[in-house]
Design a protein around this motif. Sequence first.
Motif, mmCIF file in Angstrom:
data_model
loop_
_atom_site.group_PDB
_atom_site.id
_atom_site.type_symbol
_atom_site.label_atom_id
_atom_site.label_comp_id
_atom_site.label_asym_id
_atom_site.label_seq_id
_atom_site.Cartn_x
_atom_site.Cartn_y
_atom_site.Cartn_z
ATOM 1 N N ASP A 187 36.464 -106.168 -16.346
ATOM 2 C CA ASP A 187 37.317 -105.814 -17.480
ATOM 3 C C ASP A 187 38.529 -105.043 -16.945
ATOM 4 N N VAL A 188 39.462 -104.700 -17.815
ATOM 5 C CA VAL A 188 40.740 -104.097 -17.388
ATOM 6 C C VAL A 188 40.507 -102.782 -16.649
ATOM 7 N N LYS A 189 39.612 -101.948 -17.175
ATOM 8 C CA LYS A 189 39.348 -100.641 -16.545
ATOM 9 C C LYS A 189 38.798 -100.802 -15.137
ATOM 10 N N MET A 190 37.890 -101.762 -14.969
ATOM 11 C CA MET A 190 37.314 -102.001 -13.645
ATOM 12 C C MET A 190 38.376 -102.512 -12.678
ATOM 13 N N GLN A 191 39.266 -103.401 -13.157
ATOM 14 C CA GLN A 191 40.320 -103.923 -12.294
ATOM 15 C C GLN A 191 41.263 -102.810 -11.833
ATOM 16 N N GLN A 192 41.467 -101.825 -12.729
ATOM 17 C CA GLN A 192 42.311 -100.693 -12.352
ATOM 18 C C GLN A 192 41.591 -99.763 -11.385
ATOM 19 N N ALA A 193 40.275 -99.592 -11.601
ATOM 20 C CA ALA A 193 39.504 -98.642 -10.787
ATOM 21 C C ALA A 193 39.175 -99.196 -9.396
ATOM 22 N N VAL A 194 38.945 -100.509 -9.331
ATOM 23 C CA VAL A 194 38.551 -101.131 -8.055
ATOM 24 C C VAL A 194 39.550 -102.245 -7.723
ATOM 25 N N ASP A 213 36.550 -105.641 1.078
ATOM 26 C CA ASP A 213 35.881 -105.025 2.220
ATOM 27 C C ASP A 213 34.534 -104.399 1.859
ATOM 28 N N MET A 214 34.192 -104.377 0.567
ATOM 29 C CA MET A 214 33.040 -103.587 0.110
ATOM 30 C C MET A 214 31.736 -104.017 0.779
ATOM 31 N N TRP A 215 31.435 -105.327 0.744
ATOM 32 C CA TRP A 215 30.153 -105.802 1.271
ATOM 33 C C TRP A 215 30.075 -105.596 2.786
ATOM 34 N N ALA A 216 31.178 -105.843 3.468
ATOM 35 C CA ALA A 216 31.209 -105.672 4.929
ATOM 36 C C ALA A 216 30.947 -104.211 5.290
ATOM 37 N N GLN A 217 31.511 -103.287 4.504
ATOM 38 C CA GLN A 217 31.304 -101.864 4.770
ATOM 39 C C GLN A 217 29.840 -101.469 4.547
ATOM 40 N N VAL A 218 29.243 -102.059 3.514
ATOM 41 C CA VAL A 218 27.832 -101.767 3.230
ATOM 42 C C VAL A 218 26.963 -102.219 4.401
ATOM 43 N N GLN A 257 33.354 -113.675 -1.969
ATOM 44 C CA GLN A 257 34.209 -114.318 -2.986
ATOM 45 C C GLN A 257 34.743 -113.249 -3.946
ATOM 46 N N SER A 258 35.524 -112.343 -3.378
ATOM 47 C CA SER A 258 35.968 -111.179 -4.140
ATOM 48 C C SER A 258 36.920 -111.542 -5.273
ATOM 49 N N ASP A 259 37.707 -112.626 -5.114
ATOM 50 C CA ASP A 259 38.614 -113.044 -6.202
ATOM 51 C C ASP A 259 37.814 -113.383 -7.463
ATOM 52 N N SER A 260 36.678 -114.090 -7.274
ATOM 53 C CA SER A 260 35.849 -114.495 -8.418
ATOM 54 C C SER A 260 35.256 -113.271 -9.113
ATOM 55 N N LEU A 316 41.559 -105.248 -5.827
ATOM 56 C CA LEU A 316 41.041 -106.419 -5.123
ATOM 57 C C LEU A 316 40.910 -106.153 -3.619
ATOM 58 N N SER A 317 41.850 -105.412 -3.073
ATOM 59 C CA SER A 317 41.823 -105.119 -1.631
ATOM 60 C C SER A 317 40.565 -104.323 -1.252
ATOM 61 N N GLN A 318 40.160 -103.390 -2.146
ATOM 62 C CA GLN A 318 38.964 -102.583 -1.900
ATOM 63 C C GLN A 318 37.704 -103.433 -2.032
ATOM 64 N N LEU A 319 37.722 -104.358 -2.977
ATOM 65 C CA LEU A 319 36.571 -105.218 -3.244
ATOM 66 C C LEU A 319 36.291 -106.145 -2.064
#
Length: 380
Positions: free
Chosen positions: A14-21, A28-33, A5-8, A23-26
């Motif tokens: 926060d704004v910095k996290m949204q810029q750093a990570v 795939d994150m768990w699947a890659q792990v 549920q990456s959208d949630s 949504l597209s990267q988020l």
Amino acid sequence: MKNAQSDSIYACFDVKMQQAVPLSQLKDMWAQVEQQVGSLEKEKEWKQDAIDGTVVYYTDLKFQRASLRFLVAFNTEHKVSGLRLLPVPPEEKPLVVPFDSIHLEESPVEVVTGNYKLPGILTRPKGKTHLPIVILVHGSGPQDRDGSIGPNKIYRDIAWGLGAQGIAVLRYDKRTYVYGKASVPEGKDITPEEEVIEDAVSACQLAASLPFVDKQKVFVAGHSLGGLLAPLIATRCPSVNGLILLAAPSRPQDDILKEQIRYLGSLNGNTDEALLAQQFQQVKASAPQAYWDYLNKYAPVMTAYSLSIPMLFLQGERDYQVTMQDFSMWKLGMFGKTNATFYSYPTLNHCFMEGTGKSTPMEYNHPARLSEKVIEDIAK
């Protein structure tokens, strides 16, 4: 994360996290792990810790081929400001310094006040006489003779450290630790008199009666609440020749409690005054009104000023429980007194253990030892 549920999750950033990570990267994150370390088999309970004064929450996850720590931090608006998966660090082991059985010996003692019998321990250099002796007086709460907090034993550190410098030390289990609610007769409210002072006076009398002790060198070392009450203990026990006050409060208890609650709230970004006021009332309700009335009537600085015996005031500058404001008030109150000495330590917390950044309650859970510098200063 597990349910993709990456959208949630992204919405919580926060704004910095949204810029750093992005949504597209988020997505795939768990699947890659799981591709790297296998599927998730077990997750442990959530815990909290502090990194440079910022509270972080974490859980350790066991995958098929590795264990990882899932770490989340929040900003003051409760938005996620950090999200990391790291290898689980090796388990911290207590910093145990072996007891020096060649030069020191320990023997059991009993501190007796009326029907109350408190088990304790006497540490002393082997075969020596005319020894100075220090009686350790606890801080608040039901504490054991070692001052155990997390994996640490700060009063044992003092006892063994001073023993190595040729000084005997008497420490004992606190009455509330041994007897709990039975620390006072049924129907009577507990006050600092029963919690601390009576037994400290009994311990001083016991120490002064020991055949190997120099009767001119009987000292009380009080930590926190014990430091606050140390001047009063000295007025009750003429055999006391000097005081060591470690992180001793000097201000009204209500002021200190409110300050502590506000500080702890700030670590989690909680500035809601109504909630802080509710927490303050909960702390006050943990002891009877007679307890607080006793402390409100007691004037620690004036009591200390009336004493002619030497007094050593020690304070960690990273202490959030008893602060440099208390230390300054002791200094001001003792102005002109030649029998008062003051030392503060920039990197030490309330338990006189080393650290960096803002002090937090969580740092007591990490293995550490009471500062050698503090032990040296007490010994001097």
